[in-house]
Design an enzyme around this catalytic site. Structure first.
Site, PDB file in Angstrom:
ATOM      1  N   CYS A  94      -1.535   0.567   7.410  1.00  0.00           N
ATOM      2  CA  CYS A  94      -2.805   0.331   7.486  1.00  0.00           C
ATOM      3  C   CYS A  94      -3.246  -0.702   6.654  1.00  0.00           C
ATOM      4  O   CYS A  94      -3.298  -1.790   7.228  1.00  0.00           O
ATOM      5  CB  CYS A  94      -3.536   1.613   7.111  1.00  0.00           C
ATOM      6  SG  CYS A  94      -3.453   3.017   8.052  1.00  0.00           S
ATOM      7  N   ARG A  95      -3.203  -0.487   5.396  1.00  0.00           N
ATOM      8  CA  ARG A  95      -3.963  -1.659   4.609  1.00  0.00           C
ATOM      9  C   ARG A  95      -3.095  -3.072   4.611  1.00  0.00           C
ATOM     10  O   ARG A  95      -3.557  -3.940   4.680  1.00  0.00           O
ATOM     11  CB  ARG A  95      -4.365  -0.884   3.199  1.00  0.00           C
ATOM     12  CG  ARG A  95      -5.502  -0.005   3.344  1.00  0.00           C
ATOM     13  CD  ARG A  95      -5.580   0.621   1.944  1.00  0.00           C
ATOM     14  NE  ARG A  95      -4.306   1.539   1.865  1.00  0.00           N
ATOM     15  CZ  ARG A  95      -4.314   2.259   0.810  1.00  0.00           C
ATOM     16  NH1 ARG A  95      -5.000   2.163  -0.231  1.00  0.00           N
ATOM     17  NH2 ARG A  95      -3.076   3.137   0.656  1.00  0.00           N
ATOM     18  N   SER A  96      -1.520  -2.631   3.961  1.00  0.00           N
ATOM     19  CA  SER A  96      -0.913  -4.025   3.813  1.00  0.00           C
ATOM     20  C   SER A  96      -0.515  -4.525   4.872  1.00  0.00           C
ATOM     21  O   SER A  96      -0.499  -6.078   4.959  1.00  0.00           O
ATOM     22  CB  SER A  96       0.250  -3.389   2.875  1.00  0.00           C
ATOM     23  OG  SER A  96       1.179  -2.690   3.461  1.00  0.00           O
ATOM     24  N   CYS A 120       0.730  -1.069   0.114  1.00  0.00           N
ATOM     25  CA  CYS A 120      -0.009  -0.121   0.110  1.00  0.00           C
ATOM     26  C   CYS A 120       0.969   1.105   0.040  1.00  0.00           C
ATOM     27  O   CYS A 120       2.216   1.148  -0.410  1.00  0.00           O
ATOM     28  CB  CYS A 120      -0.993  -0.083   0.976  1.00  0.00           C
ATOM     29  SG  CYS A 120      -0.246  -0.135   2.800  1.00  0.00           S
ATOM     30  N   ASP A 155      -7.767   3.945   1.162  1.00  0.00           N
ATOM     31  CA  ASP A 155      -6.949   4.258   2.300  1.00  0.00           C
ATOM     32  C   ASP A 155      -7.905   4.642   3.353  1.00  0.00           C
ATOM     33  O   ASP A 155      -8.661   5.903   3.393  1.00  0.00           O
ATOM     34  CB  ASP A 155      -6.022   5.473   1.619  1.00  0.00           C
ATOM     35  CG  ASP A 155      -5.000   5.820   2.558  1.00  0.00           C
ATOM     36  OD1 ASP A 155      -5.203   5.642   3.878  1.00  0.00           O
ATOM     37  OD2 ASP A 155      -4.185   6.804   2.228  1.00  0.00           O
ATOM     38  N   ASN A 215       2.195   1.338   4.309  1.00  0.00           N
ATOM     39  CA  ASN A 215       2.437   0.093   5.081  1.00  0.00           C
ATOM     40  C   ASN A 215       2.564   0.293   6.447  1.00  0.00           C
ATOM     41  O   ASN A 215       3.163  -0.334   7.448  1.00  0.00           O
ATOM     42  CB  ASN A 215       4.067  -0.326   4.753  1.00  0.00           C
ATOM     43  CG  ASN A 215       4.400  -1.785   5.086  1.00  0.00           C
ATOM     44  OD1 ASN A 215       5.641  -2.031   5.540  1.00  0.00           O
ATOM     45  ND2 ASN A 215       3.437  -2.663   5.231  1.00  0.00           N
TER      46      ASN A 215
HETATM   47  P1  4NP Z   1      -1.823   2.801   4.202  1.00  0.00           P
HETATM   48  O1  4NP Z   1      -2.445   4.168   4.761  1.00  0.00           O
HETATM   49  O2  4NP Z   1      -1.172   3.151   2.756  1.00  0.00           O
HETATM   50  O3  4NP Z   1      -2.934   1.786   4.035  1.00  0.00           O
HETATM   51  O4  4NP Z   1      -0.627   2.533   4.988  1.00  0.00           O
HETATM   52  C1  4NP Z   1      -1.492   5.428   4.949  1.00  0.00           C
HETATM   53  C2  4NP Z   1      -0.817   5.731   5.801  1.00  0.00           C
HETATM   54  C3  4NP Z   1      -0.213   6.924   6.037  1.00  0.00           C
HETATM   55  C4  4NP Z   1      -0.325   7.757   4.886  1.00  0.00           C
HETATM   56  C5  4NP Z   1      -1.096   7.460   3.626  1.00  0.00           C
HETATM   57  C6  4NP Z   1      -1.687   6.165   3.664  1.00  0.00           C
HETATM   58  N1  4NP Z   1       0.343   8.943   4.926  1.00  0.00           N
HETATM   59  O5  4NP Z   1       0.368   9.652   4.022  1.00  0.00           O
HETATM   60  O6  4NP Z   1       1.147   9.101   5.943  1.00  0.00           O
END
Ligand code: 4NP
Length: 159
Positions: free
Chosen positions: A14-16, A9, A126, A12
């Site tokens: 939240c989703r992955s 994602c 996201d 790294n």
């Molecule tokens: P992820 O979520 O891609 O599912 O881990 C996010 C976590 C942090 C950010 C963006 C998406 N960020 O911009 O900090």
């Protein structure tokens, strides 16, 4: 050698890691942990070294899955040599990965929800800037796609 699967994602956190944790739990249920290895990474580097978001940890824990020990890392070109499946959470992640993909990559680069054809959604959204319900939604989508991905791995590699 186990089949190797990398979930990707943006951050790294939240989703992955949620996908990795849930998929590993499915593997454990089916005694496939020795046959399929999992990891996750982000296309971005902001959260490298960090544990998953506390909301992702809490949502997974409600389903009996502990992702608190996972640590974020950034995806690397060398991952294309290591992994058989590189699975992107959304179209933006997929495009970033396609841009990194070396010419000789023999594995499968796909959207995770390609393995959930029954789902009307194509991307795992996201949840970072939303509330707890976004993390529930991620788990529900990931659960549907995990079953399909596992079937594909069985058919292509374990049968
Ligand atoms: P992820 O979520 O891609 O599912 O881990 C996010 C976590 C942090 C950010 C963006 C998406 N960020 O911009 O900090």
């Amino acid at each position: 050698m186990p089949v190797k699967v990398l979930f990707v994602c943006l951050g790294n956190i939240c989703r992955s890691p949620t996908a990795e944790g849930l998929f590993r739990a499915e593997l454990a249920k089916r005694q496939l942990v020795d046959k399929v290895a999992t990891d996750s990474a982000g296309t971005g580097a902001w959260h490298v070294g960090k544990a998953p978001d506390r909301r992702a940890i809490a949502a997974a824990a409600e389903r009996g899955i502990d992702i608190s020990t996972l640590r974020a890392r950034q995806v690397d070109t060398a991952d294309f040599e290591t992994f058989d499946y590189i699975v992107a959470m959304d179209e933006s992640n997929l495009m970033d990965l396609q841009a990194m993909q070396p010419a000789g990559f023999k594995g499968t680069l796909a959207l995770f929800l390609d393995y959930a054809p029954q789902s009307p959604e194509r991307e795992v959204p996201d949840p970072y800037y939303g509330g707890a319900e976004g993390f529930e939604h991620v788990l529900n989508l990931v659960e549907q796609a995990a079953a399909g991905l596992l079937n594909d791995i069985r058919q292509q590699h374990l049968s």
